[in-house]
Design a protein around this motif. Structure first.
Motif, PDB file in Angstrom:
ATOM      1  N   TYR A  22      40.433   3.422 -30.279  1.00  0.00           N
ATOM      2  CA  TYR A  22      39.222   2.646 -30.584  1.00  0.00           C
ATOM      3  C   TYR A  22      39.007   1.534 -29.555  1.00  0.00           C
ATOM      4  O   TYR A  22      37.879   1.290 -29.110  1.00  0.00           O
ATOM      5  CB  TYR A  22      39.307   2.053 -31.992  1.00  0.00           C
ATOM      6  N   ASN A  23      40.088   0.889 -29.155  1.00  0.00           N
ATOM      7  CA  ASN A  23      39.974  -0.242 -28.222  1.00  0.00           C
ATOM      8  C   ASN A  23      40.075   0.176 -26.761  1.00  0.00           C
ATOM      9  O   ASN A  23      39.916  -0.654 -25.863  1.00  0.00           O
ATOM     10  CB  ASN A  23      41.067  -1.274 -28.517  1.00  0.00           C
ATOM     11  N   GLY A  24      40.346   1.443 -26.513  1.00  0.00           N
ATOM     12  CA  GLY A  24      40.520   1.915 -25.147  1.00  0.00           C
ATOM     13  C   GLY A  24      39.210   2.128 -24.424  1.00  0.00           C
ATOM     14  O   GLY A  24      38.119   1.873 -24.944  1.00  0.00           O
ATOM     15  N   ASP A  25      39.316   2.622 -23.201  1.00  0.00           N
ATOM     16  CA  ASP A  25      38.130   2.776 -22.351  1.00  0.00           C
ATOM     17  C   ASP A  25      37.711   4.247 -22.202  1.00  0.00           C
ATOM     18  O   ASP A  25      36.962   4.587 -21.287  1.00  0.00           O
ATOM     19  CB  ASP A  25      38.370   2.159 -20.972  1.00  0.00           C
ATOM     20  N   ASN A  26      38.200   5.113 -23.097  1.00  0.00           N
ATOM     21  CA  ASN A  26      37.817   6.527 -23.054  1.00  0.00           C
ATOM     22  C   ASN A  26      36.482   6.707 -23.777  1.00  0.00           C
ATOM     23  O   ASN A  26      36.425   7.030 -24.971  1.00  0.00           O
ATOM     24  CB  ASN A  26      38.897   7.398 -23.689  1.00  0.00           C
ATOM     25  N   GLU A  27      35.400   6.504 -23.047  1.00  0.00           N
ATOM     26  CA  GLU A  27      34.069   6.571 -23.662  1.00  0.00           C
ATOM     27  C   GLU A  27      33.683   7.981 -24.076  1.00  0.00           C
ATOM     28  O   GLU A  27      32.785   8.172 -24.896  1.00  0.00           O
ATOM     29  CB  GLU A  27      33.018   6.014 -22.688  1.00  0.00           C
ATOM     30  N   TRP A  30      33.204   9.083 -27.784  1.00  0.00           N
ATOM     31  CA  TRP A  30      32.016   8.727 -28.556  1.00  0.00           C
ATOM     32  C   TRP A  30      30.774   9.496 -28.112  1.00  0.00           C
ATOM     33  O   TRP A  30      29.659   9.166 -28.493  1.00  0.00           O
ATOM     34  CB  TRP A  30      31.760   7.217 -28.442  1.00  0.00           C
ATOM     35  N   LYS A  59      29.874   4.892 -30.923  1.00  0.00           N
ATOM     36  CA  LYS A  59      31.095   4.265 -31.428  1.00  0.00           C
ATOM     37  C   LYS A  59      30.808   3.436 -32.675  1.00  0.00           C
ATOM     38  O   LYS A  59      29.917   2.581 -32.657  1.00  0.00           O
ATOM     39  CB  LYS A  59      31.692   3.363 -30.346  1.00  0.00           C
ATOM     40  N   ASP A  85      44.532   2.211 -30.540  1.00  0.00           N
ATOM     41  CA  ASP A  85      44.554   2.339 -29.078  1.00  0.00           C
ATOM     42  C   ASP A  85      43.324   3.105 -28.589  1.00  0.00           C
ATOM     43  O   ASP A  85      42.720   2.744 -27.564  1.00  0.00           O
ATOM     44  CB  ASP A  85      45.819   3.070 -28.630  1.00  0.00           C
TER      45      ASP A  85
END
Length: 464
Positions: free
Chosen positions: A367-372, A375, A460, A365
């Protein structure tokens, strides 16, 4: 608050001369210990030339007027021949300093209290320094904007020390690389309670004031020391194998905190199963008012948690720190992911075992999420002191552990995290120690990609 030198001019001149000369007549020829241990993020924190064995602190605090009077007796061992040494102390007025019972010269400059003993100290010598001080303790602002040091509360005060706030209420070698045992006695107006680390060794009331003496037998980094003064409901129960549980809850929050507090013993039991034997002689929690502090902190033996954050996940996280961070402590603040990555991963494991998502699903979740923000930098190399508590240290740090688990399987993984806690109990470690330990305990596995992409790599990783 005072940065003045408490010396008349002739003595001040002698002090300056003493720092630049050595002893004569065949005695010890010492040099000053370093001011700061060159931590990459807090270079002024800590001091060189000695290791502290024990702090005996006697504090007297009156909330009305916010006045603190303190005596710190610091037992340390010289690691070099010393003509002078430093202690970290922010604000407060130093009234006197003695070393081995003899009056010592001292001077102030910022957070540095420089002490010149009457006689130089020999390498390997154990010596006792007594500092008497007083004043209004400061609230400090961290590089990330959070508050630490001494936080005034509605009915008392709260001492919190991560990363350097403990120097606002007692002098010491305030860097996580120098751990010591503690006796902390706090005297407050009758009717108030004073809670600290370890176990309550003595309590007495005289002349309208009550003294609480807390003893911490296992080594503790200065940033994990705490004092909470106020109206607290204190409970004493027993946990796994008779482990003492001492909980102090702000009186106004007692009812709302009861349900979560009741889970504490079971959480410790679950964490012992996963992480190994509990490393300290007691456990518990300090639940403060909502506005007393804006964050929870893994203070040793009993974490400090604001009532509005006192939930199961936070309790799991802060208690996991007793193994990872408190017992096994980073050598510098650069390695904070060894605290926060592990405690965050404990939340994932607890959820996995209690009807929530698997740790792998949580990993995916993220890795694929939008919490940049995850990274922004690698967990082993925070971008600055202002960002050592940002999400890469917590979340991406936990992702590193999940990658190791993927690589080696559950049996080896749990052997690694339990062995890590046992092998380095009460010690200090860095990231290189951890990677070497993993490689030693899982021979035949190649971890180079995990270290390169997940632990030290920028951005990432291309593949989860």
């Amino acid at each position: 608050m005072s940065r003045s030198v408490r010396l008349v001019p002739p003595a001040a001149a002698l002090f300056a001369l003493a720092l630049t000369t050595t002893a004569c007549g065949g005695g010890v020829h010492g040099t000053p210990g370093g001011s700061g241990v060159r931590d990459p993020y807090f270079p002024k924190a800590g001091n060189g030339g000695y290791d502290v064995d024990h702090y005996d602190l006697a504090l007297d605090y009156t909330p009305a007027g916010r006045r603190l009077t303190g005596t710190a007796v610091i037992t340390a061992r010289a690691t070099q021949d010393l003509s002078a040494f430093n202690l970290d102390l922010a604000g407060l007025q130093v009234d006197s300093v003695t070393v081995e019972g003899r009056k010592a010269l001292f001077a102030r400059a910022g957070q540095e209290l420089t002490v010149r003993p009457h006689d130089d100290l020999s390498k390997g010598e154990t010596f006792r320094t007594t500092v008497r001080y007083s004043g209004t303790p400061r609230t400090l602002t961290d590089p990330d904007g959070s508050k630490e040091g001494w936080l005034p509360t509605a009915d008392g005060g709260l001492g919190l020390g991560e990363p350097v706030g403990s120097m606002a209420w007692f002098p010491g070698n305030h860097h996580p690389s120098d751990k010591a045992t503690y006796d902390i006695t706090v005297t407050v107006p009758k009717g108030l309670q004073a809670v600290s680390n370890g176990e309550l060794a003595d309590q007495s009331t005289k002349g309208g004031r009550t003294s609480f003496h807390w003893h911490t037998a296992q080594p503790m980094a200065g940033y994990l020391a705490t004092v909470a003064v106020g109206h607290y409901d204190i409970t004493r129960t027993r946990g796994p194998h008779g482990l003492p549980i001492i909980a102090a809850v702000d009186h106004a929050e007692a009812k709302e905190s009861k349900e979560v507090l009741a889970k504490l013993s079971d959480i410790v039991d679950w964490e012992e199963y996963n992480f190994g034997p509990y490393p300290f002689s007691s456990t518990g929690a300090i639940v403060t008012g909502d506005s007393d502090a804006g964050y929870a902190l893994e203070t040793q033996n009993r974490p400090v948690i604001p009532a509005d954050q006192f939930n199961t996940e936070t309790l799991v996280h802060e208690l996991a720190h007793q193994w990872y961070g408190d017992s096994v402590t980073p050598s510098s603040w650069q390695d904070m992911w060894l605290n926060e990555g592990f405690a965050t991963y404990a939340e994932w494991l607890y959820g996995e075992d209690h009807g929530g998502e698997s740790a792998q699903q949580t990993f995916m979740d993220l890795y694929n999420g939008d919490n940049e923000a995850i990274w922004a930098y690698p967990p082993a190399k925070p971008s600055s002191a202002a960002h050592i508590s940002d999400s890469p240290v917590y979340l991406r740090g936990a992702m590193v552990l999940q990658k190791i688990r993927q690589k080696v399987g559950d049996d080896t993984f749990y052997a690694i995290i339990q062995g890590w806690a046992a092998t380095h109990r009460y010690g200090n470690v860095d990231t290189a120690d951890f990677t070497a330990y993993v490689e030693k305990k899982a021979p035949g596995h190649d971890f180079s990609e995990i270290w390169k992409d997940w632990l030290y790599g920028d951005g990432k990783p291309a593949h989860p």
